[in-house]
Enzyme design. Structure first.
Site, PDB file in Angstrom:
ATOM      1  N   HIS A  54       0.807  -1.181   0.089  1.00 41.93           N
ATOM      2  CA  HIS A  54       0.116   0.079   0.128  1.00 41.93           C
ATOM      3  C   HIS A  54       0.853   1.432  -0.062  1.00 41.93           C
ATOM      4  CE1 HIS A  54      -2.333   3.163   2.160  1.00 41.93           C
ATOM      5  NE2 HIS A  54      -3.090   2.992   1.415  1.00 41.93           N
ATOM      6  N   GLU A  57       2.166   1.894  -3.546  1.00 44.76           N
ATOM      7  CA  GLU A  57       1.231   2.636  -4.451  1.00 44.76           C
ATOM      8  C   GLU A  57       0.886   4.143  -4.470  1.00 44.76           C
ATOM      9  OE1 GLU A  57      -3.669   3.699  -3.586  1.00 44.76           O
ATOM     10  OE2 GLU A  57      -2.983   1.630  -3.077  1.00 44.76           O
TER      11      GLU A  57
END
Length: 335
Positions: A54, A57
């Site tokens: 994450h 990202e």
């Protein structure tokens, strides 16, 4: 289940470096959407770097060799497009919606960051702070986030699904630039990516452009194996979370087929009608027992390796949690 190409005429191609390509033309409007799916999520992490999928990202929007920091969105938005991304347990996806004449720009933006993403201490520190605040907001101070995190730790004893996608706070704080560089080289290679392009474009021209921009990006090494083993569950597991809230809630997880099982397609049908399904479950579970609306019920769906259905009931004060659980068990298991 095979799809009839007459109803769903997807063109499938691949490049020598392993990049998978899926094209679906739709000339009804002069717009297109591009998805870049990377087969990496929290299941590919390990203790010490949970949350790196994450975090990365966020890192993907911090510039590359050709386009500087934040230039990705500026260029795309100046052409009338928009972008976003998401990370799950099983994959990370980046997508753009844009006018079809902006396709060359969009492909160039995506190919450039796959080939030469900028990873430095400054951008890592900035995005780390963003992710830490996101965790505080969505997990540490949110009932849904707390319950979801507790369910993962309860339902899985050995599988990487036991930690949250956003990661543990101490791991987020400890991820280094070297960790990010290794992660990028391992998982952001073309042989771990599938491009999906849908909309108003010419397939031949799109393929020619993709080959031109992506062919020179080298393949990566074989991916590290994922420890997917999980001991058989021998009984019910429960956890109780005490936290100030306006309404009590319950989150239940049930074993289900994994994402590769053909039976998972049956469950996937619920995604298409999820809004209706939520309302129907609320009606079946609660409105048949009382005149006023009862708790809200929501369903979540299976994971790739070890299936788990989530059932969420947000309770009103006039119902006790024991009452809610009793109705759920009766409705689901009395047949």
């Amino acid at each position: 289940m095979a799809l009839d190409p007459k109803d769903f005429p997807v063109e499938e191609r691949s490049l020598p470096n392993g990049l998978q390509i899926r094209l679906l033309q739709d000339r009804s409007l002069p717009v297109a959407t591009l998805y870049s799916f990377f087969r990496v999520g929290s299941r590919n992490e390990r203790p010490g770097i949970t949350g790196i999928s994450h975090l990365f990202e966020h890192m993907m929007f911090n510039g590359s060799k050709k386009y500087g920091p934040k230039e990705f969105d500026r260029r795309l938005e100046s052409a009338g497009g928009s972008s976003n991304a998401y990370t799950s347990n099983d994959l990370t996806a980046y997508y753009e919606d844009f006018a079809s004449d902006a396709l060359p720009l969009v492909l160039d933006l995506e190919a450039d960051r796959m080939a030469s993403l900028t990873i430095d201490d400054t951008s890592l520190a900035r995005e780390r702070d963003v992710v830490k605040e996101e965790r505080r907001f969505r997990t540490d101070n949110d009932i849904d986030g707390m319950m979801d995190e507790a369910l993962g730790a309860l339902a899985f004893l050995a599988h990487p699904y036991r930690w949250p996608v956003i990661g543990w706070m101490t791991d987020i704080e400890g991820i280094s630039r070297q960790d990010c560089e290794r992660y990028f080289r391992t998982y952001y290679a073309p042989n771990n990516c599938t491009l999906v392009l849908v909309g108003d474009f010419d397939s031949g021209q799109a393929l020619e452009l993709i080959e031109k921009l992506y062919s020179a990006i080298p393949s990566g090494d074989a991916l590290p194996p994922v420890a997917t083993g999980e001991p058989r569950q021998k009984g019910e597991r429960r956890a109780l979370i005490r936290y100030p809230a306006q309404a009590p809630a319950v989150l239940a997880g049930f074993r289900a087929p994994d994402g590769r099982d053909p039976d998972s397609l049956v469950l996937d049908l619920g995604i298409v009608a999820v809004e209706f399904f939520d309302q129907l479950l609320s009606f079946l579970l609660f409105k048949k027992f009382c005149a006023s609306p009862g708790p809200a019920v929501h369903i979540r769906f299976p994971l790739n390796d070890v299936g788990l259905i989530h059932l969420v009931a947000i309770n009103s004060h006039r119902f006790g949690l024991k009452w809610v659980l009793t109705r759920i068990w009766q409705q689901w298991f009395s047949r």
